[in-house]
Write an enzyme that holds these catalytic residues in place. Structure first.
Site, PDB file in Angstrom:
ATOM      1  N   PHE B 125       0.640  -1.106   0.074  1.00  0.00           N
ATOM      2  CA  PHE B 125      -0.194   0.017   0.027  1.00  0.00           C
ATOM      3  C   PHE B 125       0.867   1.200   0.013  1.00  0.00           C
ATOM      4  CE2 PHE B 125      -4.578   0.846   1.375  1.00  0.00           C
ATOM      5  CZ  PHE B 125      -5.188   0.021   0.573  1.00  0.00           C
ATOM      6  N   GLN B 246      -8.357  14.532   3.351  1.00  0.00           N
ATOM      7  CA  GLN B 246      -7.797  13.853   2.506  1.00  0.00           C
ATOM      8  C   GLN B 246      -8.341  13.825   1.280  1.00  0.00           C
ATOM      9  OE1 GLN B 246      -6.984   9.181   2.671  1.00  0.00           O
ATOM     10  NE2 GLN B 246      -4.857  10.084   2.813  1.00  0.00           N
ATOM     11  N   HIS B 248      -8.599  11.344  -2.124  1.00  0.00           N
ATOM     12  CA  HIS B 248      -8.029  10.236  -2.417  1.00  0.00           C
ATOM     13  C   HIS B 248      -7.936  10.221  -3.984  1.00  0.00           C
ATOM     14  CE1 HIS B 248      -7.691   5.815  -3.369  1.00  0.00           C
ATOM     15  NE2 HIS B 248      -7.524   5.625  -2.161  1.00  0.00           N
ATOM     16  N   LEU B 258     -14.825   4.917  -4.629  1.00  0.00           N
ATOM     17  CA  LEU B 258     -13.563   4.613  -4.323  1.00  0.00           C
ATOM     18  C   LEU B 258     -13.008   3.624  -5.230  1.00  0.00           C
ATOM     19  CD1 LEU B 258     -10.886   5.156  -2.554  1.00  0.00           C
ATOM     20  CD2 LEU B 258     -12.059   3.693  -0.944  1.00  0.00           C
ATOM     21  N   GLU B 261      -6.625   1.843  -3.221  1.00  0.00           N
ATOM     22  CA  GLU B 261      -5.154   1.672  -3.292  1.00  0.00           C
ATOM     23  C   GLU B 261      -4.676   0.525  -3.619  1.00  0.00           C
ATOM     24  OE1 GLU B 261      -3.462   4.770  -0.787  1.00  0.00           O
ATOM     25  OE2 GLU B 261      -2.060   3.319  -0.414  1.00  0.00           O
ATOM     26  N   ARG B 292      -1.008   9.248  -0.348  1.00  0.00           N
ATOM     27  CA  ARG B 292      -2.030   9.631  -1.007  1.00  0.00           C
ATOM     28  C   ARG B 292      -2.111  11.305  -1.387  1.00  0.00           C
ATOM     29  NH1 ARG B 292      -6.755   6.295   2.080  1.00  0.00           N
ATOM     30  NH2 ARG B 292      -6.219   4.432   1.075  1.00  0.00           N
ATOM     31  N   HIS B 359     -12.099  12.211   0.580  1.00  0.00           N
ATOM     32  CA  HIS B 359     -12.389  10.995   0.930  1.00  0.00           C
ATOM     33  C   HIS B 359     -12.202  10.713   2.361  1.00  0.00           C
ATOM     34  CE1 HIS B 359     -11.521   6.544   0.857  1.00  0.00           C
ATOM     35  NE2 HIS B 359     -10.504   6.661   1.475  1.00  0.00           N
ATOM     36  N   ARG B 405      -3.446  10.951   5.911  1.00  0.00           N
ATOM     37  CA  ARG B 405      -3.523   9.589   6.516  1.00  0.00           C
ATOM     38  C   ARG B 405      -2.976   8.566   5.284  1.00  0.00           C
ATOM     39  NH1 ARG B 405      -6.889   5.487   5.579  1.00  0.00           N
ATOM     40  NH2 ARG B 405      -8.809   6.620   4.552  1.00  0.00           N
TER      41      ARG B 405
END
Lengths: 236, 598
Positions: B125, B246, B248, B258, B261, B292, B359, B405
């Site tokens: 990730f 955030q 995304h 979404l 990731e 991100r 996000h 995050r």
């Protein structure tokens, strides 16, 4: 793009209506790929704020917006407007107590889910690390753990319409089978004892509406057959 | 029997009331219910509808199931990912606890994907490294295919059924019962029946999730309206770091859902209109698995440079067909389904159109690492607890995410701090054994909040839906991936003038049973509070850090700005103050700020 779509929506407000009625709406098609939930939102936000339905994620994973669409159960948020016969007839999930408009009382549905004890039951002490499960054992859970508990399958089942007080219905049985299939679970015997009942399980007559209705392409009929097979197998 | 000065409000007594039935609320409820406490979970939706259900890619823990790993490396990545705004004591606590808690979830039945040896599958990730950034990409994100949130939420619900937690489903929290500086309960509206309930409790836990719906295009569910933060602001308490929102990198273009990731973790990558794999330029080492904020800014810059795709040149392409149909259907089945349904794209053959999409709310209700809600007095470094009030999950700002995050840390946060909160509350309960005798008129504020909407006549006022759409437009166009002074000031002015529209707005539906227009009005009030706080904090912060990226102040300024923002509503205005970052971890050395390169 000035195209519009016609809908007929089931309305019932217990505070004012003696009986339900269908109401017509016309909604512009604002974007390609528009979903039924977009149309309901359009009505609520622009035409009639009192239209009542549930919605949350808007992408088919939370299971809030199960409804009956042109006679077939599905999730409003992932049902494309395109291709639906007009006027699109939108009704609440069948055979459920209607709270208001498209909102139904899900209590009995979740009570039946709770009846199958939908949690891992293991006799062994919790190990220090994860319980091991091979990819093949894990693959046994595919096709059942994905269930979003929307109720589309159970409320499409004629057997459940007739005997819903005692027949657990496809959603609960799909989950019962999920735990029977889980290599980590040790309670298969008790689970099968509970299911071995002419009503709880055996009211399934393979009508297969559940499979047709499932918006996640799961197959509760197959799960029910798996349970029946497991019951036969333990007798021989 | 009841001593409230009305019989129209049903009065409940629980040891603990938890608002919100997502992963954090239910993990916490489980801890307390298993210990024998009377726990009430008050949720505005049926528990399995909570937004945890939509989390896809997984949950970070240094299990080391594929390559060797260490919680300390995970901690380093999280601190770096936070752009050094994260509180390092809380981050250490979280990363240390992670392996134990993932295993515990497994023991509770979560259907994690598996490696050949039967252990939990872990994938790559963004922003995850080994050996403090020196050892290459880590495989740390524990996954149940790409439906990890669904798997965890359902497991938490199942465990709570077993534990006998009291669920009050489809109840909307109206206000906190605050007396003598402490929290003693909550007023709620039973949506289904249209009745009032007062929940008295020795401890109140806010687990209400994020506030993504302040933006127009978001991956968040309709229900993500920041209710807990708004309850705090209404009670005169601050909320923290709201400017850090955030985006995304890979929401489906123009629609929002979404695209995990995990797609890039499994080997997918981004392309611009020239077919260039542009992340190589922005993040030479991590490439598409940079964190991100970095990837979102890169996409925004490509679009700005005219290299966006589509007729409006406003999105990038996420290519994954080279992974092969078998891998995609096995590891990313939900992505395949979402791309087909919402982008009309078969991702085994074609790339998915994506763009940065609102996000995750890094900010929220300020807490210490024990999940106790804290306030800071101007000029003081000390944190003062608000007795009886706790906050967890996306609603809280603990702050483990700081300014940005890392993917896979939110599912982790909810279980780690859900449990930590349970433990802390048990201690609190052992010291506070009796319910306080509250003011018999404590129900008034909550009832007034609803009755105001039901009584108002419709003439002249805007519709709730229109005001909300305006607010979302303002936030989207003024506080997006890149921010500048002029645009943000314009946004602040616009949002401040829009708040008046709420007082004028009205609803058509005056009925009590399942009035969802009323619920949307209450949610709009909550959203508006958080939008105002977000705007004010963003306009105030004159640097670029994590998700807060400014053209006019492109660098991070640790001297002046390594501090948390706190917003309160005082009178009619939003006041912004600051508090220091907790840079000292529990046991290890602090990670001092350095330049962030991926």
């Amino acid at each position: 793009m000035n195209k519009t779509v016609k809908l007929e929506i089931y309305r019932f407000n217990p505070e004012t209506d003696e009986k339900p009625y269908m109401q017509s709406f016309e909604v512009p098609i604002e974007k390609p790929g528009m979903k039924l939930l977009d149309a309901l939102n359009y009505i609520k936000w622009n035409l009639d704020g009192s239209l009542t339905y549930r919605r949350s994620c808007g992408e088919g994973v939370c299971g809030s917006d199960g409804m009956n669409i042109n006679g077939v159960n599905g999730l409003g948020c992932i049902t494309p407007i395109e291709g639906l016969k007009q006027p699109i007839k939108v009704r609440p999930l069948p055979n459920m107590p209607v709270t208001r408009d498209l909102v139904v009382d899900m209590k009995h549905f979740f009570d039946q889910y709770k009846q199958i004890k939908p949690w891992l039951q293991s006799n062994t002490p919790r190990p220090e690390h994860e319980r091991l499960q091979s990819p093949a054992e894990r693959a046994e859970l595919d096709g059942s753990y994905e269930c979003v508990l929307c109720g589309c399958c159970t409320t499409s089942c004629p057997s459940w319409w007739w005997n819903g007080d005692r027949f657990l219905g496809p959603a609960a049985l799909l989950q019962a089978n999920r735990w029977l299939k889980d290599s980590r679970d040790d309670a298969a015997g008790e689970r099968l004892d509970m299911l071995e009942d002419s009503f709880k399980l055996y009211r399934c007559h393979q009508i297969m509406n559940c499979m047709e209705a499932c918006p996640k392409d799961l197959n509760p009929t197959k799960a029910i057959n798996d349970i029946k097979r497991a019951l036969v197998k333990r007798k021989v | 029997m009841a001593y409230l000065s009305t019989d129209k409000v049903e009065h409940h007594h629980h040891d603990v009331v938890i608002i919100g039935a997502g992963g954090a609320g239910m993990r916490c409820a489980l801890q307390l219910a298993e210990a024998g406490y009377r726990v009430a979970v008050v949720s505005k939706v049926l528990p399995t509808r909570s937004h945890t259900v939509a989390a896809q890619g997984g949950m970070n823990a240094a299990l080391g199931n594929l390559d060797s790993d260490h919680w300390h490396w995970h901690m380093y990545d999280t601190v770096k990912g936070s752009d050094y705004l994260g509180d390092q004591d809380a981050i250490e606590y979280m990363c240390r606890a992670a392996p134990q808690l993932v295993k515990e979830l497994e023991h509770q039945g979560v259907p994690f994907s598996r490696n050949d040896d039967g252990k939990i599958y872990q994938r790559a990730f963004g922003g995850q490294s080994r050996e403090f950034g020196e050892g290459g990409q880590a495989k740390r994100t524990c996954a149940a295919a790409d439906r990890t949130g669904h798997a965890i939420l359902h497991t938490m619900y199942q465990q709570n059924i077993k534990a006998g937690t009291h669920f009050y489903e489809e109840f909307f929290a109206l206000n906190l019962i605050m007396e003598d500086g402490g929290c003693h309960g909550v007023m709620a509206w039973d949506i289904g029946k249209g009745e009032y309930h007062l929940f008295q409790a020795k401890a109140v836990i806010l687990a209400t999730g994020g506030a993504g719906r302040i933006f127009k295009t978001t991956t968040n569910a309709h229900i993500c309206t920041g209710d807990g933060g708004a309850l705090c602001l209404d009670a005169g308490l601050p909320i923290e770091d709201m400017e850090f929102f955030q985006f995304h990198p890979t929401g489906i273009a123009h629609v929002g859902p979404l695209i995990s990731e995990a797609v890039r973790g499994e080997g997918g990558y981004l392309l611009n209109s020239e077919g260039e794999r542009f992340m190589e330029r922005y993040a030479p080492t991590a490439k598409d698995l940079a964190s991100r904020d970095v990837v979102s800014r890169a996409i925004a810059l490509e679009i700005r440079a005219g290299k966006g795709c589509g007729t409006n040149k406003d999105y990038a392409l996420l290519k994954l067909d080279h992974l092969g149909e078998e891998t995609i259907l096995k590891k990313l089945p939900n992505i395949h389904e979402l791309a087909l349904r919402f982008a009309g794209v078969d991702c085994t053959k074609e790339p998915i159109p994506v763009q940065p999409t609102a996000h995750y709310t890094m900010g929220g209700i300020p807490t210490n690492r024990h999940t106790e809600v804290v306030i800071n007095h101007e000029g003081s470094d000390g944190e003062e607890k608000v007795p009886g009030l706790f906050a967890i999950g996306e609603a809280a700002c603990t702050s483990v995410h700081g300014a940005n995050r890392l993917g896979g840390n939110s599912l982790l946060e909810i279980v780690v701090f859900g449990r930590a909160c349970g433990l802390k509350v048990m201690k609190w309960l052992s010291e506070h054994r009796y319910h306080k005798t509250i003011d018999p008129d404590a129900w008034h504020a909550g009832v007034n909040r609803v009755e105001r909407w039901l009584a108002k006549d419709n003439k002249g006022g805007e519709k709730v839906g229109d005001v909300r759409a305006n607010m979302q437009d303002i936030m989207q166009s003024h506080f997006s991936v890149y921010r500048t002074e002029d645009v943000m000031q314009e946004g602040v002015t616009a949002i401040e003038s829009l708040k008046e529209a709420i007082h004028q707005a009205s609803i058509d539906d005056k009925h009590r049973i399942f009035n969802t227009e009323l619920v949307e009005a209450l949610e709009l009030e909550n959203l508006m509070s958080l939008a105002r706080a977000t705007a004010a904090c963003a306009a105030n912060r004159k640097e670029s850090r994590g998700a807060h990226a400014r053209d006019d102040y492109p660098e991070r300024d640790d001297k002046q700005w390594m501090k948390h923002s706190l917003a309160t509503v005082q009178g009619d205005t939003v006041e912004v103050s600051y508090k220091p970052v907790r840079s000292t971890p529990m046991t290890v050395e602090s990670f001092p700020p350095k330049k962030r390169v991926y």
